[in-house]
Design a protein around this motif. Structure first.
Motif, PDB file in Angstrom:
ATOM      1  N   ILE A 160      39.221  28.792  31.227  1.00  0.00           N
ATOM      2  CA  ILE A 160      37.997  29.604  31.244  1.00  0.00           C
ATOM      3  C   ILE A 160      38.278  30.994  31.792  1.00  0.00           C
ATOM      4  CG2 ILE A 160      35.723  29.803  32.318  1.00  0.00           C
ATOM      5  CD1 ILE A 160      35.521  26.749  32.184  1.00  0.00           C
ATOM      6  N   VAL A 161      39.040  31.091  32.893  1.00  0.00           N
ATOM      7  CA  VAL A 161      39.352  32.395  33.487  1.00  0.00           C
ATOM      8  C   VAL A 161      40.150  33.244  32.500  1.00  0.00           C
ATOM      9  CG1 VAL A 161      40.642  33.542  35.316  1.00  0.00           C
ATOM     10  CG2 VAL A 161      39.212  31.563  35.851  1.00  0.00           C
ATOM     11  N   GLU A 162      41.137  32.646  31.850  1.00  0.00           N
ATOM     12  CA  GLU A 162      41.939  33.407  30.889  1.00  0.00           C
ATOM     13  C   GLU A 162      41.112  33.860  29.700  1.00  0.00           C
ATOM     14  OE1 GLU A 162      45.175  30.834  29.964  1.00  0.00           O
ATOM     15  OE2 GLU A 162      46.371  31.491  31.689  1.00  0.00           O
ATOM     16  N   ALA A 163      40.112  33.054  29.305  1.00  0.00           N
ATOM     17  CA  ALA A 163      39.236  33.446  28.197  1.00  0.00           C
ATOM     18  C   ALA A 163      38.409  34.672  28.567  1.00  0.00           C
ATOM     19  CB  ALA A 163      38.318  32.282  27.822  1.00  0.00           C
ATOM     20  N   HIS A 164      38.222  34.923  29.869  1.00  0.00           N
ATOM     21  CA  HIS A 164      37.506  36.112  30.337  1.00  0.00           C
ATOM     22  C   HIS A 164      38.458  37.275  30.613  1.00  0.00           C
ATOM     23  CE1 HIS A 164      34.297  33.175  30.896  1.00  0.00           C
ATOM     24  NE2 HIS A 164      33.435  34.168  31.041  1.00  0.00           N
ATOM     25  N   GLY A 165      39.710  37.160  30.201  1.00  0.00           N
ATOM     26  CA  GLY A 165      40.674  38.234  30.409  1.00  0.00           C
ATOM     27  C   GLY A 165      41.199  38.301  31.832  1.00  0.00           C
ATOM     28  N   GLY A 166      41.058  37.226  32.582  1.00  0.00           N
ATOM     29  CA  GLY A 166      41.483  37.231  33.981  1.00  0.00           C
ATOM     30  C   GLY A 166      42.668  36.322  34.219  1.00  0.00           C
ATOM     31  N   ARG A 167      42.940  36.073  35.489  1.00  0.00           N
ATOM     32  CA  ARG A 167      44.023  35.178  35.874  1.00  0.00           C
ATOM     33  C   ARG A 167      43.607  34.436  37.133  1.00  0.00           C
ATOM     34  NH1 ARG A 167      47.534  36.992  39.844  1.00  0.00           N
ATOM     35  NH2 ARG A 167      49.277  35.930  38.851  1.00  0.00           N
ATOM     36  N   ILE A 168      44.154  33.239  37.318  1.00  0.00           N
ATOM     37  CA  ILE A 168      43.863  32.418  38.489  1.00  0.00           C
ATOM     38  C   ILE A 168      45.178  31.966  39.095  1.00  0.00           C
ATOM     39  CG2 ILE A 168      43.640  30.340  37.073  1.00  0.00           C
ATOM     40  CD1 ILE A 168      41.585  29.297  39.095  1.00  0.00           C
ATOM     41  N   SER A 169      45.254  31.943  40.425  1.00  0.00           N
ATOM     42  CA  SER A 169      46.470  31.532  41.111  1.00  0.00           C
ATOM     43  C   SER A 169      46.088  30.827  42.399  1.00  0.00           C
ATOM     44  CB  SER A 169      47.372  32.740  41.391  1.00  0.00           C
ATOM     45  OG  SER A 169      46.685  33.695  42.188  1.00  0.00           O
ATOM     46  N   ALA A 170      47.063  30.184  43.020  1.00  0.00           N
ATOM     47  CA  ALA A 170      46.815  29.463  44.268  1.00  0.00           C
ATOM     48  C   ALA A 170      48.053  29.533  45.144  1.00  0.00           C
ATOM     49  CB  ALA A 170      46.448  28.009  43.981  1.00  0.00           C
ATOM     50  N   TYR A 171      47.847  29.522  46.457  1.00  0.00           N
ATOM     51  CA  TYR A 171      48.970  29.510  47.402  1.00  0.00           C
ATOM     52  C   TYR A 171      48.495  28.887  48.708  1.00  0.00           C
ATOM     53  CZ  TYR A 171      46.588  33.811  48.920  1.00  0.00           C
ATOM     54  OH  TYR A 171      45.653  34.723  49.331  1.00  0.00           O
ATOM     55  N   ASN A 172      49.438  28.415  49.487  1.00  0.00           N
ATOM     56  CA  ASN A 172      49.140  27.843  50.800  1.00  0.00           C
ATOM     57  C   ASN A 172      49.074  28.956  51.840  1.00  0.00           C
ATOM     58  OD1 ASN A 172      48.968  25.034  50.194  1.00  0.00           O
ATOM     59  ND2 ASN A 172      51.196  24.972  49.981  1.00  0.00           N
ATOM     60  N   ASN A 173      48.105  28.858  52.753  1.00  0.00           N
ATOM     61  CA  ASN A 173      47.959  29.849  53.823  1.00  0.00           C
ATOM     62  C   ASN A 173      48.998  29.601  54.918  1.00  0.00           C
ATOM     63  OD1 ASN A 173      45.658  30.774  52.449  1.00  0.00           O
ATOM     64  ND2 ASN A 173      44.373  29.273  53.501  1.00  0.00           N
TER      65      ASN A 173
ATOM     66  N   THR B 108      48.459  29.848  58.014  1.00  0.00           N
ATOM     67  CA  THR B 108      47.807  29.176  59.139  1.00  0.00           C
ATOM     68  C   THR B 108      47.254  27.807  58.755  1.00  0.00           C
ATOM     69  OG1 THR B 108      45.752  30.333  58.586  1.00  0.00           O
ATOM     70  CG2 THR B 108      47.202  31.372  60.209  1.00  0.00           C
ATOM     71  N   GLY B 109      47.539  27.338  57.561  1.00  0.00           N
ATOM     72  CA  GLY B 109      47.046  26.050  57.104  1.00  0.00           C
ATOM     73  C   GLY B 109      46.009  26.191  56.022  1.00  0.00           C
ATOM     74  N   GLY B 110      45.873  25.156  55.222  1.00  0.00           N
ATOM     75  CA  GLY B 110      44.919  25.207  54.127  1.00  0.00           C
ATOM     76  C   GLY B 110      45.472  25.940  52.918  1.00  0.00           C
ATOM     77  N   ALA B 111      44.618  26.200  51.963  1.00  0.00           N
ATOM     78  CA  ALA B 111      45.035  26.834  50.712  1.00  0.00           C
ATOM     79  C   ALA B 111      44.008  27.869  50.285  1.00  0.00           C
ATOM     80  CB  ALA B 111      45.214  25.793  49.617  1.00  0.00           C
ATOM     81  N   THR B 112      44.444  28.778  49.431  1.00  0.00           N
ATOM     82  CA  THR B 112      43.573  29.825  48.887  1.00  0.00           C
ATOM     83  C   THR B 112      43.714  29.858  47.375  1.00  0.00           C
ATOM     84  OG1 THR B 112      43.680  31.193  50.871  1.00  0.00           O
ATOM     85  CG2 THR B 112      43.093  32.291  48.811  1.00  0.00           C
ATOM     86  N   PHE B 113      42.586  29.874  46.668  1.00  0.00           N
ATOM     87  CA  PHE B 113      42.555  30.093  45.226  1.00  0.00           C
ATOM     88  C   PHE B 113      42.031  31.508  44.977  1.00  0.00           C
ATOM     89  CE2 PHE B 113      42.847  25.580  45.291  1.00  0.00           C
ATOM     90  CZ  PHE B 113      43.483  25.237  44.106  1.00  0.00           C
ATOM     91  N   LYS B 114      42.757  32.243  44.125  1.00  0.00           N
ATOM     92  CA  LYS B 114      42.382  33.638  43.850  1.00  0.00           C
ATOM     93  C   LYS B 114      42.113  33.807  42.359  1.00  0.00           C
ATOM     94  CE  LYS B 114      45.530  36.889  44.048  1.00  0.00           C
ATOM     95  NZ  LYS B 114      46.483  37.876  44.589  1.00  0.00           N
ATOM     96  N   ILE B 115      40.967  34.437  42.056  1.00  0.00           N
ATOM     97  CA  ILE B 115      40.573  34.722  40.674  1.00  0.00           C
ATOM     98  C   ILE B 115      40.406  36.226  40.530  1.00  0.00           C
ATOM     99  CG2 ILE B 115      38.822  34.390  38.901  1.00  0.00           C
ATOM    100  CD1 ILE B 115      38.093  31.760  40.252  1.00  0.00           C
ATOM    101  N   GLU B 116      41.031  36.781  39.480  1.00  0.00           N
ATOM    102  CA  GLU B 116      40.877  38.201  39.167  1.00  0.00           C
ATOM    103  C   GLU B 116      40.225  38.317  37.797  1.00  0.00           C
ATOM    104  OE1 GLU B 116      44.607  40.147  39.422  1.00  0.00           O
ATOM    105  OE2 GLU B 116      44.903  39.704  41.543  1.00  0.00           O
ATOM    106  N   LEU B 117      39.100  39.050  37.735  1.00  0.00           N
ATOM    107  CA  LEU B 117      38.353  39.226  36.494  1.00  0.00           C
ATOM    108  C   LEU B 117      38.127  40.714  36.242  1.00  0.00           C
ATOM    109  CD1 LEU B 117      35.656  36.455  37.035  1.00  0.00           C
ATOM    110  CD2 LEU B 117      37.559  36.361  35.419  1.00  0.00           C
ATOM    111  N   PRO B 118      38.214  41.156  35.003  1.00  0.00           N
ATOM    112  CA  PRO B 118      37.951  42.570  34.714  1.00  0.00           C
ATOM    113  C   PRO B 118      36.474  42.897  34.954  1.00  0.00           C
ATOM    114  CG  PRO B 118      38.242  41.343  32.678  1.00  0.00           C
ATOM    115  CD  PRO B 118      38.592  40.407  33.782  1.00  0.00           C
ATOM    116  N   ALA B 119      36.243  43.996  35.669  1.00  0.00           N
ATOM    117  CA  ALA B 119      34.866  44.391  35.968  1.00  0.00           C
ATOM    118  C   ALA B 119      34.247  45.066  34.750  1.00  0.00           C
ATOM    119  CB  ALA B 119      34.834  45.332  37.167  1.00  0.00           C
ATOM    120  N   ALA B 120      32.905  44.949  34.654  1.00  0.00           N
ATOM    121  CA  ALA B 120      32.204  45.632  33.570  1.00  0.00           C
ATOM    122  C   ALA B 120      32.196  47.138  33.834  1.00  0.00           C
ATOM    123  CB  ALA B 120      30.762  45.108  33.467  1.00  0.00           C
TER     124      ALA B 120
END
Length: 578
Positions: A529-542, A544-556
């Protein structure tokens, strides 16, 4: 000067005896030349034709195996081209082959392999094996006597493409049957290779037998020439002796080289100086040696190709085992996900029927469990549409912060005690908009938030956003603007062995002390779905613990003023879906 011319002067003085000697010598040399011409005209082309047949056969085997692993149109086209090439190679071989039974046997074995190969292609497509094949016809014409490659044709169009093949695999293609057919296919391929190699060896033996006979003729002719020459030495004098010595020397030298060739030493060149019969015979020998060297090099190349094809076969087996393992994992997880809602539905329905609990309470629980079943069905349907390229989107300008707030509030009741759910939106650009499908993007946000809520037992979950501006360039002008959305938690993080494959299908793992229930389809769907919007999604471990998901989408366009935008964060080690 030819030997006949040299001997003519001696014939005048030596008479009939020397004439007979010259005639017999010439006849023997001509027979030897014709023998080697026959070897060069029949044996060597037949061996080369068998080598080409084996190469085209191996190419067809590789094409069928490639289609079984990835049933795409280009692989199906490659199979048809390979069949045509195999037919052409077989026709050339059949025209040269003198043993009709051997060529028919090879044709029958190739036909049997093509039948198995077509069945394996049909299994890979999830279709029943119902094609009819005509066996090679017997007759006088070589092109129709031995035509297994052309007779075994596929009767239906299999051009479903990669997406349809993957959909069939997700729907339950019989992988075990495919494994069994692959084993039969490999055994039949070995039978075909054995028959071809056996025929190549038989041609080599036949050629060596002819060479031995020729060498015997050379030895006999040499001895006869020496005897006859000795009988007239007294009369022919110096001329006869010189001619005989020259002939004997060159014939013996040629015989020595011929013996070396018969023993497999093809590196020694044959001298072809002169213009007489011996020189022409030496030239025939040299041409034959070069042909054998060429055939040997081609066979080495074919063997190298065979080794490479064997490596492809091993990789195909590995891929099939991996696909089988993923199928088993998905069936196990899906069956669990299907059973989990069904038991509460049946239980509460039974208690409501018996009056143990109120109908409203039972219906509320049944409704929630039915929604869970509906989500599972929707996930499977979405995967099918994604792989076939038919997942619908309704792209409109939308308030990204509004969608995020709605999702945050929807999951807030599910947050564990002791866990805070916070938002950190870009206050300078609260009216940020993108062109997107609000329902599909909300599906992504709910999936990521649901994972964070599931695996976070203490600490906090933070949903943040900000506007990024890429550096100006000649082709982009003032730069492009993107909206970055991050969902961070303080849970158990993502296992290191899962992180590189996080956005693949069926990825479900135990994280910390929690068992990650689910089909493993959510992140795969989110990525699409993210790629269909021209964006990208990624994930990494913090750190200090836990994880982060990052989504980048082109702004209007006109989302925010450029001076208020931020620059991108430094890159971290992530599992990215581009």
């Amino acid at each position: 000067m030819e030997i006949r011319t040299k001997l003519f002067a001696g014939i005048i003085t030596t008479g009939v005896l020397l004439a007979i000697s010259g005639f017999l010598l010439y006849d023997q040399i001509s027979k030897v030349g014709r023998s080697f011409d026959e070897v060069q005209r029949q044996a060597t082309p037949s061996i080369i034709a068998l080598g080409e047949l084996k190469s085209d056969f191996n190419h067809l085997v590789a094409a069928i195996l490639a289609y079984a692993v990835h049933p795409e149109q280009m692989h199906e086209d490659e199979i048809e081209r390979s069949k045509e090439q195999l037919q052409a190679s077989y026709d050339r071989y059949a025209e040269l082959e003198t043993d009709e039974a051997a060529s028919e046997r090879i044709g029958d074995e190739i036909f049997s392999l093509l039948v198995i190969g077509d069945g394996m292609v049909e299994i890979a497509q999830g279709m029943p094996a119902a094609h009819n094949h005509a066996a090679p016809a017997a007759g006088a014409n070589a092109s129709t006597d031995h035509a297994p490659a052309a007779a075994a044709v596929v009767g239906e169009d299999h051009g479903h493409g990669t997406a349809a093949a993957a959909t069939a695999a997700a729907s339950g293609v019989d992988i075990e049957q495919l494994h069994a057919t692959l084993g039969d296919f490999g055994e039949q391929a070995d039978v075909v290779r054995f028959e071809i190699d056996k025929r190549i060896e038989a041609n080599f033996d036949q050629m060596q037998a002819k060479q031995t006979a020729v060498l015997s003729d050379i030895a006999s002719g040499t001895n006869l020439t020496v005897l006859l020459t000795a009988a007239v030495v007294g009369t022919v004098g110096g001329i006869g002796g010189a001619v005989t010595f020259s002939i004997s020397k060159r014939v013996r030298q040629l015989g020595r080289v011929a013996n070396a060739i018969a023993q497999g030493n093809l590196g020694e060149k044959i001298a072809t100086a002169g213009s007489d019969e011996i020189a022409r015979l030496a030239a025939n020998f040299e041409q034959m040696r070069k042909s054998l060297v060429q055939a040997q090099e081609e066979l080495k190349g074919r063997n190298q190709q065979l080794e490479e094809l064997n490596a492809v076969l091993e990789n195909a087996n590995i891929e099939l085992k991996k696909l089988d393992r993923l199928k088993d994992e998905f069936i196990s997880v899906a069956s669990h996900e299907l059973r989990s809602p069904i038991h509460p539905i049946l239980g509460y329905a039974s208690m409501a029927r018996d009056g143990i609990i109120s109908s409203k309470e039972a219906l509320d629980i049944i409704h929630r469990q039915a929604q869970r079943l509906q989500r599972l069905a929707n996930d499977i349907l979405d995967v099918s549409r994604i792989e076939s390229g038919t997942l619908p989107y309704s792209m409109k300008k939308m308030d990204i912060h509004g969608a995020l707030v709605s999702c945050v509030e929807a999951v807030r009741p599910s947050v564990a005690a002791g866990v805070s759910l916070e938002t950190d939106f870009d206050s300078a650009h609260e009216d940020m908009e993108i062109a997107g499908d609000r329902e599909r993007l909300s599906q992504v946000f709910m999936n990521l938030l649901g994972n964070s809520v599931k695996f976070t037992k203490k600490g906090k979950i933070t949903v943040a956003s900000r506007l990024l501006l890429s550096p100006p360039s000649a082709d982009r002008g003032n730069g492009t603007k993107k909206i970055e959305i991050t969902i961070s938690d303080t849970g158990g993080g993502i296992p290191a062995d899962v992180l590189p494959h996080l956005f693949n299908k069926f990825v479900t793992k135990k994280v910390g002390d929690d068992v990650a229930h689910g089909t493993g389809l959510g992140l795969f769907i989110s990525k699409a779905i993210v790629e269909a919007h021209g964006g990208r999604i990624s994930a990494y471990n913090n750190d200090t613990g836990g994880a982060t998901f990052k989504i980048e989408l082109p702004a209007a366009a006109n989302t925010a003023k450029e001076e208020g935008a931020q620059t991108p964060m430094p890159q971290q080690k992530t599992a990215a879906a581009r």
